[in-house]
Scaffold this motif. Structure first.
Motif, PDB file in Angstrom:
ATOM      1  N   ASP A 334      83.084  84.195  68.127  1.00 40.68           N
ATOM      2  CA  ASP A 334      84.385  83.571  67.817  1.00 40.68           C
ATOM      3  C   ASP A 334      84.258  82.053  67.781  1.00 40.68           C
ATOM      4  O   ASP A 334      84.679  81.393  66.815  1.00 40.68           O
ATOM      5  CB  ASP A 334      85.399  84.004  68.871  1.00 40.68           C
ATOM      6  N   PHE A 335      83.685  81.462  68.829  1.00 42.19           N
ATOM      7  CA  PHE A 335      83.550  80.001  68.890  1.00 42.19           C
ATOM      8  C   PHE A 335      82.637  79.468  67.786  1.00 42.19           C
ATOM      9  O   PHE A 335      82.842  78.365  67.273  1.00 42.19           O
ATOM     10  CB  PHE A 335      83.002  79.578  70.256  1.00 42.19           C
ATOM     11  N   ALA A 336      81.626  80.246  67.430  1.00 45.86           N
ATOM     12  CA  ALA A 336      80.685  79.798  66.395  1.00 45.86           C
ATOM     13  C   ALA A 336      81.342  79.750  65.019  1.00 45.86           C
ATOM     14  O   ALA A 336      80.891  79.005  64.138  1.00 45.86           O
ATOM     15  CB  ALA A 336      79.471  80.722  66.365  1.00 45.86           C
ATOM     16  N   CYS A 337      82.421  80.518  64.817  1.00 44.25           N
ATOM     17  CA  CYS A 337      83.037  80.623  63.485  1.00 44.25           C
ATOM     18  C   CYS A 337      84.352  79.863  63.343  1.00 44.25           C
ATOM     19  O   CYS A 337      84.789  79.596  62.215  1.00 44.25           O
ATOM     20  CB  CYS A 337      83.286  82.093  63.148  1.00 44.25           C
ATOM     21  N   ILE A 338      85.007  79.514  64.447  1.00 39.90           N
ATOM     22  CA  ILE A 338      86.410  79.101  64.398  1.00 39.90           C
ATOM     23  C   ILE A 338      86.634  77.815  63.597  1.00 39.90           C
ATOM     24  O   ILE A 338      87.654  77.670  62.915  1.00 39.90           O
ATOM     25  CB  ILE A 338      86.974  78.958  65.834  1.00 39.90           C
ATOM     26  N   TYR A 339      85.681  76.870  63.643  1.00 40.11           N
ATOM     27  CA  TYR A 339      85.871  75.604  62.926  1.00 40.11           C
ATOM     28  C   TYR A 339      85.952  75.830  61.424  1.00 40.11           C
ATOM     29  O   TYR A 339      86.886  75.363  60.756  1.00 40.11           O
ATOM     30  CB  TYR A 339      84.736  74.635  63.267  1.00 40.11           C
ATOM     31  N   TRP A 340      84.975  76.552  60.886  1.00 42.08           N
ATOM     32  CA  TRP A 340      84.931  76.748  59.436  1.00 42.08           C
ATOM     33  C   TRP A 340      86.050  77.671  58.965  1.00 42.08           C
ATOM     34  O   TRP A 340      86.632  77.448  57.908  1.00 42.08           O
ATOM     35  CB  TRP A 340      83.557  77.314  59.045  1.00 42.08           C
ATOM     36  N   VAL A 341      86.346  78.673  59.744  1.00 42.60           N
ATOM     37  CA  VAL A 341      87.443  79.572  59.381  1.00 42.60           C
ATOM     38  C   VAL A 341      88.765  78.810  59.395  1.00 42.60           C
ATOM     39  O   VAL A 341      89.626  79.015  58.530  1.00 42.60           O
ATOM     40  CB  VAL A 341      87.515  80.769  60.363  1.00 42.60           C
ATOM     41  N   GLY A 342      88.933  77.888  60.359  1.00 45.82           N
ATOM     42  CA  GLY A 342      90.177  77.134  60.471  1.00 45.82           C
ATOM     43  C   GLY A 342      90.484  76.320  59.229  1.00 45.82           C
ATOM     44  O   GLY A 342      91.630  76.310  58.744  1.00 45.82           O
ATOM     45  N   GLY A 348      93.526  82.626  59.415  1.00 43.31           N
ATOM     46  CA  GLY A 348      92.280  83.039  60.062  1.00 43.31           C
ATOM     47  C   GLY A 348      92.055  82.307  61.365  1.00 43.31           C
ATOM     48  O   GLY A 348      91.583  82.883  62.352  1.00 43.31           O
ATOM     49  N   PHE A 349      92.404  81.019  61.374  1.00 40.69           N
ATOM     50  CA  PHE A 349      92.307  80.242  62.616  1.00 40.69           C
ATOM     51  C   PHE A 349      93.209  80.836  63.691  1.00 40.69           C
ATOM     52  O   PHE A 349      92.807  80.942  64.864  1.00 40.69           O
ATOM     53  CB  PHE A 349      92.698  78.784  62.347  1.00 40.69           C
ATOM     54  N   CYS A 350      94.418  81.215  63.329  1.00 38.36           N
ATOM     55  CA  CYS A 350      95.351  81.801  64.302  1.00 38.36           C
ATOM     56  C   CYS A 350      94.773  83.063  64.923  1.00 38.36           C
ATOM     57  O   CYS A 350      94.894  83.287  66.138  1.00 38.36           O
ATOM     58  CB  CYS A 350      96.696  82.110  63.634  1.00 38.36           C
ATOM     59  N   VAL A 351      94.126  83.890  64.096  1.00 38.17           N
ATOM     60  CA  VAL A 351      93.523  85.118  64.607  1.00 38.17           C
ATOM     61  C   VAL A 351      92.427  84.799  65.615  1.00 38.17           C
ATOM     62  O   VAL A 351      92.359  85.389  66.710  1.00 38.17           O
ATOM     63  CB  VAL A 351      92.956  85.968  63.451  1.00 38.17           C
ATOM     64  N   LEU A 352      91.561  83.838  65.275  1.00 41.95           N
ATOM     65  CA  LEU A 352      90.434  83.517  66.149  1.00 41.95           C
ATOM     66  C   LEU A 352      90.869  82.797  67.419  1.00 41.95           C
ATOM     67  O   LEU A 352      90.292  83.021  68.491  1.00 41.95           O
ATOM     68  CB  LEU A 352      89.403  82.675  65.395  1.00 41.95           C
ATOM     69  N   ILE A 353      91.882  81.936  67.331  1.00 33.70           N
ATOM     70  CA  ILE A 353      92.325  81.230  68.536  1.00 33.70           C
ATOM     71  C   ILE A 353      93.004  82.203  69.493  1.00 33.70           C
ATOM     72  O   ILE A 353      92.857  82.109  70.720  1.00 33.70           O
ATOM     73  CB  ILE A 353      93.252  80.042  68.191  1.00 33.70           C
ATOM     74  N   LEU A 354      93.743  83.179  68.941  1.00 31.77           N
ATOM     75  CA  LEU A 354      94.367  84.193  69.788  1.00 31.77           C
ATOM     76  C   LEU A 354      93.309  85.115  70.399  1.00 31.77           C
ATOM     77  O   LEU A 354      93.433  85.537  71.555  1.00 31.77           O
ATOM     78  CB  LEU A 354      95.382  85.006  68.987  1.00 31.77           C
ATOM     79  N   LEU A 355      92.258  85.412  69.637  1.00 34.84           N
ATOM     80  CA  LEU A 355      91.162  86.216  70.166  1.00 34.84           C
ATOM     81  C   LEU A 355      90.459  85.477  71.305  1.00 34.84           C
ATOM     82  O   LEU A 355      90.082  86.086  72.312  1.00 34.84           O
ATOM     83  CB  LEU A 355      90.168  86.552  69.059  1.00 34.84           C
ATOM     84  N   SER A 356      90.312  84.158  71.143  1.00 36.31           N
ATOM     85  CA  SER A 356      89.682  83.369  72.212  1.00 36.31           C
ATOM     86  C   SER A 356      90.539  83.353  73.471  1.00 36.31           C
ATOM     87  O   SER A 356      90.023  83.383  74.589  1.00 36.31           O
ATOM     88  CB  SER A 356      89.414  81.937  71.731  1.00 36.31           C
ATOM     89  N   TYR A 357      91.863  83.338  73.301  1.00 39.16           N
ATOM     90  CA  TYR A 357      92.758  83.417  74.464  1.00 39.16           C
ATOM     91  C   TYR A 357      92.640  84.780  75.150  1.00 39.16           C
ATOM     92  O   TYR A 357      92.719  84.878  76.379  1.00 39.16           O
ATOM     93  CB  TYR A 357      94.212  83.188  74.033  1.00 39.16           C
ATOM     94  N   LEU A 358      92.449  85.832  74.366  1.00 39.36           N
ATOM     95  CA  LEU A 358      92.303  87.170  74.930  1.00 39.36           C
ATOM     96  C   LEU A 358      91.041  87.282  75.776  1.00 39.36           C
ATOM     97  O   LEU A 358      91.040  87.937  76.823  1.00 39.36           O
ATOM     98  CB  LEU A 358      92.266  88.201  73.798  1.00 39.36           C
ATOM     99  N   LEU A 359      89.967  86.617  75.344  1.00 36.71           N
ATOM    100  CA  LEU A 359      88.657  86.816  75.958  1.00 36.71           C
ATOM    101  C   LEU A 359      88.236  85.721  76.937  1.00 36.71           C
ATOM    102  O   LEU A 359      87.488  85.998  77.878  1.00 36.71           O
ATOM    103  CB  LEU A 359      87.596  86.921  74.855  1.00 36.71           C
ATOM    104  N   SER A 360      88.699  84.494  76.727  1.00 38.97           N
ATOM    105  CA  SER A 360      88.132  83.353  77.467  1.00 38.97           C
ATOM    106  C   SER A 360      88.416  83.375  78.959  1.00 38.97           C
ATOM    107  O   SER A 360      87.643  82.822  79.747  1.00 38.97           O
ATOM    108  CB  SER A 360      88.664  82.034  76.882  1.00 38.97           C
ATOM    109  N   PHE A 361      89.503  83.994  79.375  1.00 36.42           N
ATOM    110  CA  PHE A 361      89.947  83.836  80.760  1.00 36.42           C
ATOM    111  C   PHE A 361      89.918  85.144  81.550  1.00 36.42           C
ATOM    112  O   PHE A 361      90.421  85.195  82.672  1.00 36.42           O
ATOM    113  CB  PHE A 361      91.358  83.240  80.771  1.00 36.42           C
ATOM    114  N   SER A 362      89.308  86.172  80.987  1.00 41.48           N
ATOM    115  CA  SER A 362      89.213  87.443  81.688  1.00 41.48           C
ATOM    116  C   SER A 362      88.343  87.340  82.930  1.00 41.48           C
ATOM    117  O   SER A 362      88.475  88.151  83.855  1.00 41.48           O
ATOM    118  CB  SER A 362      88.652  88.516  80.750  1.00 41.48           C
ATOM    119  N   PHE A 363      87.463  86.348  82.989  1.00 45.06           N
ATOM    120  CA  PHE A 363      86.592  86.202  84.156  1.00 45.06           C
ATOM    121  C   PHE A 363      87.391  85.868  85.414  1.00 45.06           C
ATOM    122  O   PHE A 363      86.926  86.123  86.535  1.00 45.06           O
ATOM    123  CB  PHE A 363      85.531  85.126  83.905  1.00 45.06           C
ATOM    124  N   PHE A 364      88.595  85.308  85.262  1.00 48.35           N
ATOM    125  CA  PHE A 364      89.423  85.027  86.427  1.00 48.35           C
ATOM    126  C   PHE A 364      89.779  86.315  87.168  1.00 48.35           C
ATOM    127  O   PHE A 364      89.989  86.308  88.381  1.00 48.35           O
ATOM    128  CB  PHE A 364      90.705  84.301  86.022  1.00 48.35           C
TER     129      PHE A 364
END
Length: 471
Positions: A334-342, A348-364
């Motif tokens: 996701d992070f590797a693609c988000i700049y160019w997709v944006g 497409g950016f909205c999809v990837l930023i929401l996906l990053s929100y879904l995944l980035s903080f699960s470690f908490f």
């Protein structure tokens, strides 16, 4: 005349405690969720008085405060809780957090890095462990789900507080303007800038009301204890602290998972907190509609909430390696693609930023749940605190990333930014493969073991017959 006593069923009290923990985490998590949204307003406000202020310098505010997060996580679990108890620790943290936006208002033009950086992050880490301990005490057999529910509050804070903050500062949806060759955008309208200080006071009021109501029902389940344990409860509080550190030394430091989860948390806090600092700065390059972006941030909060609960619940059914390896690998892509997709597609950016929100903080949710699985019992808090100490190193990495990338003259800073986040996340993916699901406890002769299912009995019950189990 007999007084009417209200009797609440234990299960309902447990649900109320979990919900109160959710609300507390929603409030203290608002600092992280609001920082990216607040950053353009803060930079624009400060540029009125100092035109040299940049996004990179202002973004350092989060990691500057974050450097203390691991310290207070460790102190909370190993010193404050044994010394004053988890309830007092929780009240103290909530009070300090409510005070932080007021201090930020008073120091907006001077020492805001401490008052609205160090103070709220320290307070958030002080309350984190008690909320988890209290909630899990009611549902000890569903730790993953419970931790996921509580920590989901931190994710949900975006949904509640980003639209609220945007309404307080920019209710008329006045667009920003581009003022330099780098393409960064700033708010120039006095109608927006004049509301920045007072928005902090309104937030303090909301925080105070929600935290006071939550503290009334966020309590630990009381178990009956025998005379031996009662006598132990009367022992010196400093003896409790010593016991906690001895447990950390004799058990935590001798288990490899503590070090792996420590490094894993560094990688994930670096990636997750970094996206929080710069998501709106990058989004404003793609769209000048401030209200639309606040809606996206709010929806991101729902995905953040879902991710924390989902991955916490999955850990009750699957191994840490199975769940978190998939999560980190997808996030790295996701992070590797988000700049160019944006720049190719805002949708497409909205999809990837929401996906990053879904995944980035699960470690908490995932990391504390895994720690409590490996180290059940009353001293699990000190292990959680020790692993949480890694956050300080993660925020140090964020400090370096923002200082290096966004304060120089790099032509396309966000390209490098997202590539770095992808590398950190991929490193976390590699670490997941070395996390075991169980550990063994050796006796003094190091020639017999206690099986995993008996570890909790051994640490929670001093009278548990270990020798009989070992035979």
């Amino acid at each position: 005349m007999k007084m009417l006593k209200l009797s609440i069923p234990p299960k309902l009290r447990g649900v109320m405690c979990v919900f109160a923990g959710f609300i507390i985490q929603m409030v203290v998590g608002s600092y992280y969720s609001l920082f990216g949204n607040f950053l353009p307003y803060l930079v624009s406000y400060k540029k009125q008085f100092d035109d040299s202020v940049s996004y990179g310098e202002a973004a350092i505010l989060l990691p500057a405060g974050g450097l203390t997060t691991g310290i207070f996580s460790l102190i909370s679990g190993s010193i404050i809780i044994p010394l004053v108890g988890p309830k007092t620790c929780l009240i103290l943290g909530c009070f300090i957090y409510t005070l932080s936006p007021i201090l930020g208002y008073l120091a907006l033009d001077s020492s805001i890095a401490f008052c609205y950086g160090v103070v709220p992050i320290a307070a958030g880490n002080i309350v984190a462990i008690p909320t988890i301990i209290f909630a899990c005490s009611w549902f000890p057999n569903s730790r993953g789900k419970v931790v996921g529910c509580v920590m989901a509050g931190m994710g949900f804070s975006s949904t509640v507080f980003i639209p609220l903050q945007t309404y307080l500062i920019n209710p008329d949806n006045i667009p920003p303007v581009r003022v330099n060759e780098t393409g960064f955008t700033y708010f120039a309208s006095s109608q927006v800038l004049d509301r920045v200080p007072t928005s902090l006071l309104w937030l303090a009021l909301v925080y105070g009301i929600l935290l006071v109501l939550s503290l009334l029902v966020c309590t630990e389940k009381k178990e009956k204890i025998d005379e031996k344990n009662q006598q132990k409860d009367k022992s010196s509080k400093f003896e409790e602290i010593r016991e906690a550190f001895v447990y950390l030394k004799e058990n935590g430091f001798k288990t490899r998972e503590v070090y792996i989860l420590f490094l894993f948390r560094i990688m994930m806090i670096t990636a997750g907190a970094s996206i929080l600092t710069q998501w709106k700065s990058f989004s404003l390059l793609l769209s000048s509609d401030d209200r639309l972006l606040s809606i996206i941030g709010g929806v991101g909060g729902l995905f953040n909430t879902l991710g924390r609960f989902l991955f916490g619940a999955l850990l009750d059914r699957f191994t840490f390696k199975q769940v978190m390896s998939v999560q980190t690998l997808i996030l790295a892509i996701d992070f590797a693609c988000i700049y160019w997709v944006g720049f190719a597609s805002f949708e497409g950016f909205c999809v990837l930023i929401l996906l990053s929100y879904l995944l980035s903080f699960s470690f908490f949710s995932a990391v504390p749940a895994q720690v409590m699985k490996l180290f059940p019992g009353k001293h699990s808090g000190v292990i959680i605190g020790a692993v949480g100490f890694g956050d300080s190193f993660g925020f140090a990495a964020i400090f370096i990333i923002n200082k290096t990338i966004f304060t120089g003259n790099i032509q396309h800073p966000f390209v490098i930014f997202f590539i770095v986040l992808s590398i950190f996340t991929f490193a976390a993916f590699l670490l997941t493969w070395f996390v075991r699901e169980s550990r063994i406890v050796t006796n003094n002769n190091n020639n017999k073991i206690i099986e995993e299912e008996n570890i909790e009995k051994y640490y929670q019950n001093p009278g548990f017959d270990m020798e009989k189990t070992l035979q």
